[in-house]
Design a protein around this motif. Structure first.
Motif, PDB file in Angstrom:
ATOM      1  N   ASN A 100      37.870  29.725  31.434  1.00 57.73           N
ATOM      2  CA  ASN A 100      38.830  30.747  31.012  1.00 57.73           C
ATOM      3  C   ASN A 100      38.235  31.791  30.079  1.00 57.73           C
ATOM      4  O   ASN A 100      38.777  32.902  29.963  1.00 57.73           O
ATOM      5  N   ILE A 101      37.123  31.498  29.417  1.00 62.47           N
ATOM      6  CA  ILE A 101      36.525  32.473  28.502  1.00 62.47           C
ATOM      7  C   ILE A 101      35.916  33.645  29.263  1.00 62.47           C
ATOM      8  O   ILE A 101      35.607  34.681  28.667  1.00 62.47           O
ATOM      9  N   PHE A 102      35.761  33.495  30.576  1.00 62.66           N
ATOM     10  CA  PHE A 102      35.194  34.572  31.383  1.00 62.66           C
ATOM     11  C   PHE A 102      36.280  35.435  32.027  1.00 62.66           C
ATOM     12  O   PHE A 102      35.997  36.256  32.886  1.00 62.66           O
ATOM     13  N   GLY A 103      37.529  35.254  31.588  1.00 62.92           N
ATOM     14  CA  GLY A 103      38.619  36.085  32.076  1.00 62.92           C
ATOM     15  C   GLY A 103      39.679  35.296  32.803  1.00 62.92           C
ATOM     16  O   GLY A 103      39.382  34.307  33.470  1.00 62.92           O
ATOM     17  N   VAL A 104      40.926  35.724  32.662  1.00 67.17           N
ATOM     18  CA  VAL A 104      42.042  35.070  33.345  1.00 67.17           C
ATOM     19  C   VAL A 104      42.819  36.135  34.122  1.00 67.17           C
ATOM     20  O   VAL A 104      42.826  37.318  33.768  1.00 67.17           O
ATOM     21  N   GLU A 105      43.470  35.703  35.189  1.00 62.81           N
ATOM     22  CA  GLU A 105      44.241  36.597  36.042  1.00 62.81           C
ATOM     23  C   GLU A 105      45.569  35.938  36.407  1.00 62.81           C
ATOM     24  O   GLU A 105      45.704  34.717  36.372  1.00 62.81           O
ATOM     25  N   SER A 106      46.552  36.769  36.793  1.00 63.41           N
ATOM     26  CA  SER A 106      47.837  36.248  37.253  1.00 63.41           C
ATOM     27  C   SER A 106      47.705  35.791  38.707  1.00 63.41           C
ATOM     28  O   SER A 106      46.706  36.054  39.375  1.00 63.41           O
ATOM     29  N   TRP A 107      48.742  35.131  39.222  1.00 59.88           N
ATOM     30  CA  TRP A 107      48.721  34.616  40.594  1.00 59.88           C
ATOM     31  C   TRP A 107      48.591  35.734  41.614  1.00 59.88           C
ATOM     32  O   TRP A 107      48.126  35.509  42.737  1.00 59.88           O
ATOM     33  N   THR A 108      48.971  36.959  41.246  1.00 58.86           N
ATOM     34  CA  THR A 108      48.897  38.076  42.192  1.00 58.86           C
ATOM     35  C   THR A 108      47.454  38.465  42.513  1.00 58.86           C
ATOM     36  O   THR A 108      47.219  39.179  43.490  1.00 58.86           O
ATOM     37  N   TYR A 109      46.510  38.002  41.708  1.00 57.20           N
ATOM     38  CA  TYR A 109      45.096  38.315  41.948  1.00 57.20           C
ATOM     39  C   TYR A 109      44.680  37.859  43.343  1.00 57.20           C
ATOM     40  O   TYR A 109      44.035  38.604  44.096  1.00 57.20           O
ATOM     41  N   TYR A 110      45.050  36.640  43.720  1.00 56.63           N
ATOM     42  CA  TYR A 110      44.648  36.113  45.028  1.00 56.63           C
ATOM     43  C   TYR A 110      45.434  36.753  46.173  1.00 56.63           C
ATOM     44  O   TYR A 110      44.920  36.872  47.285  1.00 56.63           O
ATOM     45  N   VAL A 111      46.664  37.175  45.906  1.00 59.59           N
ATOM     46  CA  VAL A 111      47.433  37.885  46.926  1.00 59.59           C
ATOM     47  C   VAL A 111      46.717  39.185  47.288  1.00 59.59           C
ATOM     48  O   VAL A 111      46.502  39.505  48.467  1.00 59.59           O
ATOM     49  N   PHE A 112      46.356  39.940  46.263  1.00 58.10           N
ATOM     50  CA  PHE A 112      45.645  41.197  46.478  1.00 58.10           C
ATOM     51  C   PHE A 112      44.273  40.948  47.109  1.00 58.10           C
ATOM     52  O   PHE A 112      43.844  41.670  48.003  1.00 58.10           O
ATOM     53  N   ASN A 113      43.616  39.893  46.650  1.00 52.15           N
ATOM     54  CA  ASN A 113      42.288  39.556  47.158  1.00 52.15           C
ATOM     55  C   ASN A 113      42.331  39.198  48.635  1.00 52.15           C
ATOM     56  O   ASN A 113      41.467  39.619  49.416  1.00 52.15           O
ATOM     57  N   LEU A 114      43.308  38.420  49.042  1.00 56.90           N
ATOM     58  CA  LEU A 114      43.447  38.042  50.446  1.00 56.90           C
ATOM     59  C   LEU A 114      43.757  39.254  51.305  1.00 56.90           C
ATOM     60  O   LEU A 114      43.270  39.368  52.441  1.00 56.90           O
TER      61      LEU A 114
END
Length: 569
Positions: A276-290
């Motif tokens: 987590n020290i390298f950054g955190v993202e919301s669940w929408t990150y993978y939606v956009f990524n896919l």
């Protein structure tokens, strides 16, 4: 010709259909081979600096004796596997001794091997899908694999998650065979593929085998299950023993790397250390990524496809993986690699299901089929071309170092600052060249250097200075700008207080040696960065919908340059 076809009986029509399927299959296989063995190894970008510094650099050490070192390879932490890199080093090292070629060829040789491995495993799974499901579903799957922007770069990446992605092809093949034949040998082969990927570097892949293990448990007698468990434990013991022995040999102490990875990322993770020290993202990150890595119809069809209950262990693996990694605060694109082929399979099954639902109206069926295939091809091609057009500059620029006429054996220092994370790897450096970091706005822990003294084991076992697992900045990783012979940077505005080098106002004696166009992320629209539109189409849309188009599409470029300090100026 049309009249003859209309008069054909059922037997002739079946023969015609089979010939048509064979032609389609042959065409798809040729396209797949061309992409995996030629296009991707040569043109695909490096999308993650973790690939460079955690895998290409240690491989360069094994082959050429030098490279950048991350904290993960310090014997204090040892959460990266040397056994993972050993097969590649075993090929490259004697090849480099026997033949005289620029070291950057090592990079393309490994990529070619990865692409070829992907091709072989995909063809193998295609045959199994054809045998257990249908030839049409197999061909749809192959089409979705070819026109898959995520697979385009992932399948030639030197990452445990990418290797796990390839091994999942073998696992899925044997899983399909097991689900259709109830073969215990196929069940064992399926979990063995995931086991190798898990033990060699990414233990989380083992989760993908849990659903098929549940299926086996539910469908077999206790005595059969006990016998299979014993066989599985034998396989686990052999793989674990071989991997742990090799890693322990390199690190000079007992080193269960896969356990160390799990300990760091899960058990011992806290607010000051862990992923987590390298950054955190919301669940929408993978939606956009896919959405970026899969054409939209593929994602929609995959939802339809998971309704095929017969394949529930595969779909449960897919859903479980998404739930686990979506719930984790730290997210990266490569974390989804292992389920890419399952998404394509679900989409292929969904496509077949959709077409069967409109089978009575051949015209409607043909229109839907054509539109979906065209949409998939266009979106995937647009995404791939955008990536290549916008982000290929680092590979192009660093390649020019081999064109320099430097006959001295003295160390030549190639420096970089804010662009450190776009360095491809040390295979792009001639033997006496070394990468150096100068001060910039980056305040995390930069990679250091592997020791170049002694044999390979002493280089690996030496504990480096200034390493930590908390991403704390270490000034000892920096190099004085006055000792740089070359500098790599982009021609955008710098922070005068933090950046040691200003490409827009170069010190006396510095010149631009070679440059390539690179996307200016801050001044480009997200649609322009993500998808490529031919100039004529972009201009047409801009002229007709200027008010709206300019808000969502537009790409600005900067020069990504290799600067040279000319002596005696």
């Amino acid at each position: 010709m049309t009249i003859t076809k209309e008069r054909e009986g059922p037997k002739e029509q079946l023969t015609y259909t089979m010939k048509s399927c064979k032609l389609i299959t042959g065409t798809l296989i040729i396209l797949l081979a061309f992409s995996r063995v030629f296009l991707q190894p040569i043109f695909s970008i490096i999308s993650d600096c973790d690939e460079t510094f955690n895998y290409w650099e240690p491989l360069n050490l094994l082959v050429r004796g030098f490279g950048k070192q991350t904290w993960e390879y310090s014997p204090e932490y040892s959460i990266r596997s040397w056994a993972f890199l050993l097969p590649f080093a075993s090929l490259l090292y004697p090849l480099n001794k026997a033949l005289a070629f620029n070291a950057e060829w090592n990079f393309y040789i490994v990529r070619g091997l990865l692409g070829f491995g992907s091709f072989i495993l995909e063809i193998s799974l295609h045959r199994e899908i054809s045998r257990t499901l249908s030839i049409s579903i197999a061909n749809y799957w192959l089409l979705f694999q070819i026109f898959n922007p995520g697979w385009f770069h992932a399948s030639v990446e030197l990452l445990p998650s990418a290797i796990a992605m390839l091994l999942c092809l073998g696992s899925s093949k044997h899983a399909l065979n097991y689900l259709s034949t109830d073969s215990t040998s196929s069940f064992l082969a399926s979990i063995t593929f995931n086991l190798i990927g898990g033990v060699l570097g990414w233990p989380f892949v083992l989760v993908l085998s849990l659903p098929i293990c549940l299926h086996y448990l539910f469908h077999h007698k206790l005595i059969v299950t006990v016998r299979t468990v014993f066989d599985s434990l034998v396989i686990v013991s052999l793989v674990v023993a071989a991997t742990f022995t090799l890693d322990s040999l390199f690190y000079g102490k007992f080193t269960p790397v896969s356990w160390n990875i799990f300990w760091y990322n899960v058990i011992n993770a806290d607010a000051s250390s862990g992923p987590n020290i390298f950054g955190v993202e919301s669940w929408t990150y993978y939606v956009f990524n896919l959405f970026l890595n899969f054409p939209l119809p593929v994602l929609i069809l995959s939802i339809i496809g998971i309704s095929r209950k017969r394949l529930w262990p595969l779909w449960l693996s897919l859903i479980t993986w998404l739930l686990i990694f979506t719930s984790q605060p730290h997210k990266e694109e490569r974390f989804l690699y292992p389920i890419y082929s399952l998404l394509s399979l679900a989409a292929a099954v969904g496509f077949s299901t959709l077409l069967k639902s409109v089978n009575r109206c051949k015209l409607t069926r043909s229109v839907i089929k054509l539109c979906i295939i065209a949409f998939v091809i266009i979106q995937a091609t647009s995404r791939i071309m955008a990536i290549l057009d916008n982000y290929s500059a680092p590979l192009d620029v660093y390649s020019t170092l081999y064109d320099l006429n430097n006959e001295s054996d003295d160390i030549v220092n190639v420096c970089t600052g804010r662009e450190w994370y776009h360095f491809p790897n040390s295979f792009f450096l001639p033997d006496n060249y070394r990468l150096r970091f100068v001060s910039s706005g980056f305040d995390g822990l930069l990679p250091g250097d592997f020791s170049e003294e002694g044999n390979i084991f002493s280089k690996i076992r030496k504990i480096p200075k200034g390493m930590n697992k908390k991403n704390i900045f270490d000034e000892g990783k920096l190099w004085p700008i006055s000792k740089c012979d070359y500098f790599v940077d982009i021609t955008s505005d710098v922070n005068e207080r933090k950046d040691a080098f200003d490409p827009n106002s170069m010190p006396q004696g510095w010149i631009a040696h070679s440059c390539a166009k690179f996307v200016d992320v801050e001044n480009s629209k997200i649609l322009g960065r993500s998808f490529y539109f031919p100039t004529s189409i972009a201009e047409l849309l801009s002229s007709n919908y200027a008010e709206y188009w300019s808000k969502i599409y537009g790409t600005e470029k900067v020069d990504y340059c290799l600067f040279e300090q000319v002596k005696n100026v």
